[in-house]
Write an enzyme that holds these catalytic residues in place. Structure first.
Site, PDB file in Angstrom:
ATOM      1  CE1 TYR A  52      83.318  38.084  -5.433  1.00 53.20           C
ATOM      2  CE2 TYR A  52      82.777  35.806  -4.892  1.00 53.20           C
ATOM      3  CZ  TYR A  52      82.522  37.156  -4.777  1.00 53.20           C
ATOM      4  OH  TYR A  52      81.481  37.589  -3.994  1.00 53.20           O
ATOM      5  CG  HIS A  82      78.054  40.626   4.435  1.00 50.93           C
ATOM      6  ND1 HIS A  82      78.913  41.664   4.172  1.00 50.93           N
ATOM      7  CD2 HIS A  82      77.824  40.027   3.233  1.00 50.93           C
ATOM      8  CE1 HIS A  82      79.189  41.701   2.885  1.00 50.93           C
ATOM      9  NE2 HIS A  82      78.533  40.725   2.278  1.00 50.93           N
ATOM     10  CG  ASN A 195      78.898  32.890  -0.671  1.00 55.31           C
ATOM     11  OD1 ASN A 195      79.702  32.947  -1.571  1.00 55.31           O
ATOM     12  ND2 ASN A 195      77.894  33.721  -0.600  1.00 55.31           N
ATOM     13  CE1 TYR A 278      32.527  15.534  -3.544  1.00 52.81           C
ATOM     14  CE2 TYR A 278      33.609  17.567  -4.211  1.00 52.81           C
ATOM     15  CZ  TYR A 278      32.752  16.512  -4.490  1.00 52.81           C
ATOM     16  OH  TYR A 278      32.134  16.451  -5.709  1.00 52.81           O
ATOM     17  NE  ARG A 281      32.015  11.340  -1.430  1.00 51.64           N
ATOM     18  CZ  ARG A 281      31.444  11.920  -2.484  1.00 51.64           C
ATOM     19  NH1 ARG A 281      31.764  11.537  -3.706  1.00 51.64           N
ATOM     20  NH2 ARG A 281      30.566  12.884  -2.321  1.00 51.64           N
ATOM     21  CG  PHE A 327      75.633  31.683  -3.708  1.00 51.93           C
ATOM     22  CD1 PHE A 327      74.630  32.354  -4.376  1.00 51.93           C
ATOM     23  CD2 PHE A 327      76.940  31.837  -4.151  1.00 51.93           C
ATOM     24  CE1 PHE A 327      74.907  33.167  -5.463  1.00 51.93           C
ATOM     25  CE2 PHE A 327      77.227  32.660  -5.232  1.00 51.93           C
ATOM     26  CZ  PHE A 327      76.203  33.326  -5.892  1.00 51.93           C
ATOM     27  CD  GLU A 412      74.977  39.569  -4.644  1.00 54.21           C
ATOM     28  OE1 GLU A 412      74.087  39.729  -3.777  1.00 54.21           O
ATOM     29  OE2 GLU A 412      76.186  39.529  -4.382  1.00 54.21           O
TER      30      GLU A 412
END
Length: 505
Positions: A52, A82, A195, A278, A281, A327, A412
């Site tokens: 792959y 991409h 990646n 608060y 404090r 990744f 994915e």
């Protein structure tokens, strides 16, 4: 010059490289590891083994076999297709940090790139050639594909880089001017470059650096508010915090006590009232919890910045090539979501102290700290602005990591949204710094009314620093300018930071 090994980069070293513009060098051992992993890739290609990302398609196309003569085109197509980032670009500092982190990851020797690829990354860093990278478009699993593709474009002489005037310029012209020769990507190299989690991690590290300083600044600013309101210092007694057992809470209480040491403006239990609200404090408890988060986030970032996050990874000199999911940005996504909440809480409690400083029903100060109440509004609308920022933070603090959405034809099917978390965290930090800037201005004005000479010596020093850039309120003016001035002065990554604060007391 800082040596990169792939295993030992620290946040301090990264800041020297990215903020101080120090150069980098590569360890000889790391370069040998890079070379060995590359030999494994070349063996896979020459022997037509099916692996792959080396000789297959990507994502849903992982079952498509790519012939040896098409491997280079595959990598080029990958980077171009991409590069789908949109929106405003990351600041140049984030871009530089991404490059350093990507180089460091490749130096681990699990990615299978040639030495030429790591050498051009080093050269780009040392010659300060920084890609223009759009912020939006990453799902944070399969890595930060879109942002890193824009980074990778520059290595092949495409895409944009920051020019001398900070405007986008064609990379091929800048590379030529800097005598940098683009590379032609070979098998697996495009995938190895994109990646990874370097966009979310780069933004995450810079977020952490700003948030850490913000947490320190929130303490001395809160101490000034204590003086302006005549707060009760007993709440910081060490026995109180030791009894609970959180070290960060104890440390905040100790620093608060140190900031207020010798102050004539704070009170003791029973002097004026028995106990404070608060927001006064519980400073050690609330701020201390933010410090717990910062410690958690730092641990995750220090791991990730030295991690191998691409796919597949090559082990045992090519005997083992494993496809997995390093990744996936979930560790950083959760860390950034956690940091968003922790920083937002610093703003929440700060805004409540601002209200106590400007509300005449809650203090003994002039209404809204105005020099002429009624005729002049003073800090009235500064509290409005703080309330608006706090409300915006509540929207940004919604966790991005719970909003997974499937992609790549459901191959994915779970993603981290870590880059969105990191980007939103950056927005919360900016908002919170402005809220603290408003508290600082209001607290200084309250101390002006009470008598700065009665302040502690350490806070008098802070009072002098801020008064050097923002004068006392003697009449209404455009307070937006004051807020931005203090905001910029509090930013540790800004040129206008007013000196390092002696926070480690």
């Amino acid at each position: 010059m800082i040596e990169l090994t792939g295993h030992s980069l620290t946040i301090d070293q990264l800041m020297k490289i990215c903020v101080d513009q120090e150069s980098v060098t590569i360890s000889e051992k790391s370069m040998r590891d890079v070379q060995n992993s590359r030999l494994a890739v070349e063996d896979i290609v020459s022997n037509s083994k099916t692996v792959y990302g080396i000789n297959t398609g990507f994502g849903k196309f992982s079952d498509v076999i790519i012939h040896e003569e098409d491997v280079e085109e595959l990598q080029l197509n990958l980077i171009r297709s991409h590069a789908c980032g949109v929106g405003e670009s990351f600041p140049e500092l984030v871009s530089r940090t991404m490059m350093v982190l990507r180089l460091n990851a490749l130096l681990k020797g699990f990615s299978g790139v040639r030495p030429e690829v790591v050498e051009i990354l080093k050269e780009l860093i040392n010659k300060q050639v920084h890609p223009v990278i759009p912020q939006q478009g990453s799902l944070g699993a399969s890595g930060d594909l879109a942002p890193l593709a824009h980074l990778a474009l520059v290595l092949i002489g495409e895409g944009k880089v920051y020019g001398e005037d900070d405007q986008p310029a064609d990379s091929k012209y800048v590379l030529n001017a800097k005598s940098i020769q683009p590379v032609t990507l070979k098998a697996k190299e495009g995938l190895a470059l994109i990646n990874g989690t370097q966009a979310m991690t780069a933004m995450g590290i810079l977020n952490y650096m700003e948030a850490e300083q913000l947490a320190y600044d929130s303490e001395w600013i809160a101490a000034l508010s204590m003086e302006g309101l005549g707060g009760i210092i007993d709440a910081f007694h060490p026995d109180m915090h030791k009894a609970r057992g959180y070290k960060q809470q104890e440390q905040v209480a100790a620093r608060m006590s140190n900031w207020l040491k010798g102050s004539e403006l704070v009170t003791r239990q029973g002097d004026k009232r028995v106990q404070d609200a608060y927001s006064i404090r519980c400073i050690p408890q609330v701020h201390g919890a933010t410090w717990q988060t910062l410690d958690y986030v730092k641990e995750k970032l220090e791991i990730e910045m030295n991690a191998a996050t691409d796919n597949p990874l090559i082990f045992d000199e090519g005997e083992s090539v494993i496809s997995g999911g390093n990744f996936h940005g979930q560790p950083i996504a959760l860390a950034m979501d956690f940091l968003k909440i922790a920083v937002a809480e610093l703003a929440n409690i700060s805004e409540r102290r601002i209200e106590r400083l400007v509300n005449p029903q809650l203090n003994d100060l002039p209404p809204f700290l105005s020099p002429k109440p009624g005729l002049q509004s003073g800090a009235m609308i500064m509290q409005y602005a703080a309330a608006s920022l706090v409300s915006e933070n509540k929207t940004l603090a919604h966790p991005a990591s719970v909003d997974s959405i499937p992609s790549s034809a459901n191959q994915e099917d779970h993603v981290s949204m870590g880059t969105i978390a990191a980007r939103h965290c950056g927005g919360i930090i900016q908002n919170t710094r402005r809220v603290l800037a408003i508290e600082c201005i209001c607290a200084l004005q309250a101390v002006d009314y009470k008598g700065p000479e009665k302040s502690s010596s350490k806070l008098q020093s802070q009072w002098n620093k801020v008064r050097h850039i923002v004068p006392s309120i003697t009449h209404d003016r455009v307070f937006s300018e004051d807020i931005e001035t203090v905001h910029n002065a509090l930013n540790p990554l800004s040129d206008s930071r007013f000196g390092k604060i002696a926070c480690y007391i």
